[in-house]
Design a protein around this motif. Sequence first.
Motif, PDB file in Angstrom:
ATOM      1  N   HIS A 126       7.386  12.787  37.423  1.00  0.00           N
ATOM      2  CA  HIS A 126       6.968  14.131  37.821  1.00  0.00           C
ATOM      3  C   HIS A 126       5.872  13.985  38.872  1.00  0.00           C
ATOM      4  O   HIS A 126       4.840  13.364  38.606  1.00  0.00           O
ATOM      5  CB  HIS A 126       6.425  14.904  36.617  1.00  0.00           C
ATOM      6  N   CYS A 127       6.108  14.545  40.070  1.00  0.00           N
ATOM      7  CA  CYS A 127       5.182  14.401  41.194  1.00  0.00           C
ATOM      8  C   CYS A 127       4.462  15.720  41.457  1.00  0.00           C
ATOM      9  O   CYS A 127       5.120  16.765  41.547  1.00  0.00           O
ATOM     10  CB  CYS A 127       5.938  13.973  42.446  1.00  0.00           C
ATOM     11  N   PHE A 128       3.159  15.647  41.615  1.00  0.00           N
ATOM     12  CA  PHE A 128       2.332  16.836  41.806  1.00  0.00           C
ATOM     13  C   PHE A 128       1.508  16.727  43.079  1.00  0.00           C
ATOM     14  O   PHE A 128       1.300  15.635  43.608  1.00  0.00           O
ATOM     15  CB  PHE A 128       1.368  17.008  40.625  1.00  0.00           C
ATOM     16  N   VAL A 129       1.005  17.875  43.529  1.00  0.00           N
ATOM     17  CA  VAL A 129      -0.007  17.965  44.576  1.00  0.00           C
ATOM     18  C   VAL A 129      -1.191  18.690  43.949  1.00  0.00           C
ATOM     19  O   VAL A 129      -1.013  19.714  43.278  1.00  0.00           O
ATOM     20  CB  VAL A 129       0.498  18.753  45.805  1.00  0.00           C
ATOM     21  N   ALA A 130      -2.384  18.143  44.148  1.00  0.00           N
ATOM     22  CA  ALA A 130      -3.617  18.792  43.686  1.00  0.00           C
ATOM     23  C   ALA A 130      -4.520  18.961  44.900  1.00  0.00           C
ATOM     24  O   ALA A 130      -4.975  17.974  45.479  1.00  0.00           O
ATOM     25  CB  ALA A 130      -4.296  17.958  42.619  1.00  0.00           C
ATOM     26  N   GLU A 131      -4.730  20.193  45.316  1.00  0.00           N
ATOM     27  CA  GLU A 131      -5.566  20.481  46.484  1.00  0.00           C
ATOM     28  C   GLU A 131      -6.931  20.968  46.038  1.00  0.00           C
ATOM     29  O   GLU A 131      -7.036  21.764  45.104  1.00  0.00           O
ATOM     30  CB  GLU A 131      -4.886  21.531  47.355  1.00  0.00           C
ATOM     31  N   GLY A 132      -7.973  20.451  46.688  1.00  0.00           N
ATOM     32  CA  GLY A 132      -9.336  20.864  46.377  1.00  0.00           C
ATOM     33  C   GLY A 132      -9.967  20.100  45.226  1.00  0.00           C
ATOM     34  O   GLY A 132     -10.878  20.610  44.575  1.00  0.00           O
ATOM     35  N   VAL A 133      -9.493  18.860  44.971  1.00  0.00           N
ATOM     36  CA  VAL A 133     -10.104  18.070  43.899  1.00  0.00           C
ATOM     37  C   VAL A 133     -11.517  17.652  44.303  1.00  0.00           C
ATOM     38  O   VAL A 133     -11.839  17.558  45.488  1.00  0.00           O
ATOM     39  CB  VAL A 133      -9.256  16.829  43.540  1.00  0.00           C
ATOM     40  N   GLU A 134     -12.358  17.413  43.304  1.00  0.00           N
ATOM     41  CA  GLU A 134     -13.744  17.013  43.537  1.00  0.00           C
ATOM     42  C   GLU A 134     -14.089  15.805  42.686  1.00  0.00           C
ATOM     43  O   GLU A 134     -13.568  15.650  41.581  1.00  0.00           O
ATOM     44  CB  GLU A 134     -14.696  18.147  43.151  1.00  0.00           C
ATOM     45  N   LYS A 135     -14.995  14.991  43.189  1.00  0.00           N
ATOM     46  CA  LYS A 135     -15.482  13.844  42.419  1.00  0.00           C
ATOM     47  C   LYS A 135     -16.367  14.380  41.305  1.00  0.00           C
ATOM     48  O   LYS A 135     -17.377  15.026  41.563  1.00  0.00           O
ATOM     49  CB  LYS A 135     -16.259  12.894  43.332  1.00  0.00           C
ATOM     50  N   LYS A 136     -15.971  14.151  40.053  1.00  0.00           N
ATOM     51  CA  LYS A 136     -16.690  14.687  38.898  1.00  0.00           C
ATOM     52  C   LYS A 136     -17.490  13.623  38.159  1.00  0.00           C
ATOM     53  O   LYS A 136     -18.513  13.919  37.567  1.00  0.00           O
ATOM     54  CB  LYS A 136     -15.720  15.343  37.913  1.00  0.00           C
ATOM     55  N   HIS A 137     -16.979  12.386  38.141  1.00  0.00           N
ATOM     56  CA  HIS A 137     -17.657  11.310  37.400  1.00  0.00           C
ATOM     57  C   HIS A 137     -17.124   9.958  37.846  1.00  0.00           C
ATOM     58  O   HIS A 137     -16.241   9.874  38.707  1.00  0.00           O
ATOM     59  CB  HIS A 137     -17.484  11.495  35.885  1.00  0.00           C
ATOM     60  N   MET A 138     -17.607   8.923  37.244  1.00  0.00           N
ATOM     61  CA  MET A 138     -17.153   7.565  37.539  1.00  0.00           C
ATOM     62  C   MET A 138     -15.771   7.336  36.906  1.00  0.00           C
ATOM     63  O   MET A 138     -15.345   8.094  36.037  1.00  0.00           O
ATOM     64  CB  MET A 138     -18.153   6.539  36.985  1.00  0.00           C
ATOM     65  N   GLN A 139     -15.122   6.268  37.316  1.00  0.00           N
ATOM     66  CA  GLN A 139     -13.836   5.894  36.742  1.00  0.00           C
ATOM     67  C   GLN A 139     -14.012   5.535  35.263  1.00  0.00           C
ATOM     68  O   GLN A 139     -15.062   5.061  34.854  1.00  0.00           O
ATOM     69  CB  GLN A 139     -13.263   4.671  37.461  1.00  0.00           C
ATOM     70  N   HIS A 140     -12.939   5.729  34.490  1.00  0.00           N
ATOM     71  CA  HIS A 140     -12.885   5.309  33.084  1.00  0.00           C
ATOM     72  C   HIS A 140     -11.613   4.477  32.933  1.00  0.00           C
ATOM     73  O   HIS A 140     -10.575   4.991  32.517  1.00  0.00           O
ATOM     74  CB  HIS A 140     -12.863   6.513  32.142  1.00  0.00           C
ATOM     75  N   LEU A 141     -11.695   3.210  33.317  1.00  0.00           N
ATOM     76  CA  LEU A 141     -10.501   2.360  33.373  1.00  0.00           C
ATOM     77  C   LEU A 141     -10.237   1.652  32.053  1.00  0.00           C
ATOM     78  O   LEU A 141     -11.167   1.331  31.301  1.00  0.00           O
ATOM     79  CB  LEU A 141     -10.673   1.311  34.477  1.00  0.00           C
TER      80      LEU A 141
END
Length: 183
Positions: A126-141
Amino acid sequence: MVKEREMRWETLDSEYVIRRPWLTARRDKVRLPTGAVNDEYYVLEYPDWVNVIAITADGMFVFVRQYRHGIAETSFEICAGVMEDGEQPVDAIKRELEEETGYAGGRWTELMTLSQNSSTCNNITHCFVAEGVEKKHMQHLDDTEDIDVFLFTKDEVRGMLERNEIKQALMAAPLWRYICNGV
């Protein structure tokens, strides 16, 4: 009008050859509508996958860079992941985007669904587009993830596609569709 005929195969027998966390293979014995029988038809089973073309408010495309052992290359990709049991596609990719990149929010649209190989694999992407994303926090890998995050302009992404630098087909296809047509 084209008259369609039933082409579905009948499964006569099925057994699992291997069942591991990241590889499940099944051997089916099938009968085709023609009557022909194939004693060994192999299907790889995977959970459904998700990916997203994430774009910041100022038009930058969020990419990840990671090593891919199957082709022994480090590559640029859009954010992607595996759906967990019971998870809706959009919820799965929102989770993956936050975990892998720290980006979240925005306006989400489903772009397309694809099969990696409908002949031998049972899952959908399933492929999506997300427009207007913002950096909210650090990665959680996860412990097995080693991912760097990059931002590219639309022209840079198009150039990467034209130079065949994005080799993962399930990522290149939605990127080409978006770059050429928008949502």
